[in-house]
Write an enzyme that holds these catalytic residues in place. Structure first.
Site, mmCIF file in Angstrom:
data_model
loop_
_atom_site.group_PDB
_atom_site.id
_atom_site.type_symbol
_atom_site.label_atom_id
_atom_site.label_comp_id
_atom_site.label_asym_id
_atom_site.label_seq_id
_atom_site.Cartn_x
_atom_site.Cartn_y
_atom_site.Cartn_z
ATOM 1 N N ARG A 41 1.173 -1.018 -0.133
ATOM 2 C CA ARG A 41 0.094 -0.416 -0.187
ATOM 3 C C ARG A 41 0.799 1.444 -0.071
ATOM 4 O O ARG A 41 2.035 1.416 0.992
ATOM 5 C CB ARG A 41 -0.503 -0.242 1.421
ATOM 6 C CG ARG A 41 -2.403 -0.745 1.080
ATOM 7 C CD ARG A 41 -3.245 -0.523 0.211
ATOM 8 N NE ARG A 41 -4.090 -1.885 0.139
ATOM 9 C CZ ARG A 41 -4.743 -2.229 -0.395
ATOM 10 N NH1 ARG A 41 -3.807 -2.821 -1.683
ATOM 11 N NH2 ARG A 41 -5.496 -3.287 0.000
ATOM 12 N N HIS B 222 -0.362 -0.153 -9.892
ATOM 13 C CA HIS B 222 -1.608 -0.530 -9.258
ATOM 14 C C HIS B 222 -2.089 -1.653 -9.086
ATOM 15 O O HIS B 222 -3.170 -2.612 -9.752
ATOM 16 C CB HIS B 222 -2.548 -0.248 -8.184
ATOM 17 C CG HIS B 222 -2.640 -0.314 -7.525
ATOM 18 N ND1 HIS B 222 -3.263 -0.047 -6.078
ATOM 19 C CD2 HIS B 222 -2.970 -2.312 -6.911
ATOM 20 C CE1 HIS B 222 -4.020 -1.182 -4.414
ATOM 21 N NE2 HIS B 222 -3.048 -1.934 -5.989
HETATM 22 C C1 GLV Z 1 -5.072 -5.187 -4.650
HETATM 23 O O1 GLV Z 1 -4.512 -4.634 -3.642
HETATM 24 C C2 GLV Z 1 -5.727 -5.483 -2.454
HETATM 25 O O2 GLV Z 1 -5.881 -6.077 -1.651
HETATM 26 O O3 GLV Z 1 -6.067 -6.798 -3.306
#
Ligand code: GLV
Length: 309
Positions: free
Chosen positions: A224, A272
């Protein structure tokens, strides 16, 4: 019987289709288009609007659409009666493992630098790192971290892990807790963050911890954005202490256009995409927990509110 999908911004059709394909008789609702909110007991969520569960007085399970649950736990008004669950999907785990391997190899074999040389028609034969030169440190030894460690040891790397509690793993030394963090960091030529985001791990990649890494270490954050103090990373890259970083996650996503990470020559950015949930594969376990709830059986992949993951 129904499941409500609640998300601010995430696409919902894929999930609705996947759930209906596996269970045609199930009523799949999408918030806010729900008439009888008091009849709904099961919610599937990602980044829900804060306080939304006050509208659903009988919610018993709040299921995350992904592996992380920080987007659920950030809500101070979660119903005490609801169990929170996360996904532990083998495809998510597989994809994360492969992405981490790709980033490690990209760094070791200078693939980004060679692409830049190509653009300049420059025959630049750079020295590369070998598995013998490189110890990898993985922060977070849950399902994702353990799998990544296994792939990397199979490739011949020496891999260490760092976890909150003691863990025994073949071929991987797992350092434990605050007291062993510095020793772990001092050995990590490549540091990979796969921690859950909790109040204890927020900002854990900061100038103090990053400074403990060996000179020329490389940082990979696929967990994160809030694990990393952005300015501290830039300071240590600019001072020459760190060789580079690959970042897949950011404090604000999409990463703002004027963020200094975009143009930093030592930072490799991906949007991401390390591991993206495939609803078709993950719907099975969501429905399994839904069925368990109907039968009054214990749910799977329950999140500890105390630990935050
Ligand atoms: C992605 O970031 C997840 O938490 O699956």
């Amino acid at each position: 019987m129904s499941i409500v999908i609640i998300t601010a911004g995430k696409e919902t059709t894929g999930w609705a289709k996947a759930l209906k394909a596996k269970r045609p008789e199930l009523e799949v609702l999408v918030h806010p288009d729900v008439v009888a909110k008091d009849k709904v007991e099961f919610a599937l969520t990602w980044g829900h609007p804060l306080g939304v569960f006050k509208e659903y007085p009988n919610i018993k399970c709040i299921a995350s659409m992904g592996a992380g649950v920080d987007h659920i736990l950030r809500d101070p008004e979660l119903p005490a009666s609801a169990t929170i669950t996360k996904l532990e999907d083998p495809n998510l785990t597989r994809d994360m493992g492969l992405f981490v391997v790709a980033l490690v190899l990209n760094h070791m074999r200078n693939l980004t630098a060679h692409k830049l040389s190509q653009q300049q028609h420059n025959w630049n034969r750079k020295r590369y790192l070998t598995t013998e030169d490189t110890t990898i440190g993985i922060m977070g030894m849950g399902t994702l971290g353990t799998h990544a460690a296994c792939l990397l040891t199979n490739l011949g790397f020496k891999v260490n892990g760092w976890a909150r509690t003691e863990k025994q793993l073949a071929d991987v030394k797992v350092y434990k807790g605050e007291e062993e963090l510095d020793s772990f960091l001092a050995k990590s030529d490549i540091l990979i963050c796969l921690l859950p985001l909790t109040p204890q791990t927020e900002n854990i990649l900061n100038k103090h911890t990053l400074n403990k890494l060996p000179k020329n270490a490389y940082v990979i954050n696929v967990a994160r954005g809030k694990h990393l103090v952005d300015e501290d990373l830039i300071t240590l890259l600019d001072s020459g202490h760190l060789e580079g970083a690959s970042l897949d996650v950011f404090r604000e996503e999409p990463l703002p256009k004027d963020h200094p990470f975009w143009n930093h020559p030592k930072i490799n950015i991906t949007p991401h995409i390390a591991s993206i949930t495939d609803p078709a594969s993950a719907a099975t376990q969501v429905l399994d927990n839904y069925d368990r709830l109907q039968r009054g059986e214990p749910l799977k992949n329950i999140v500890s509110l105390k630990l935050g993951y």
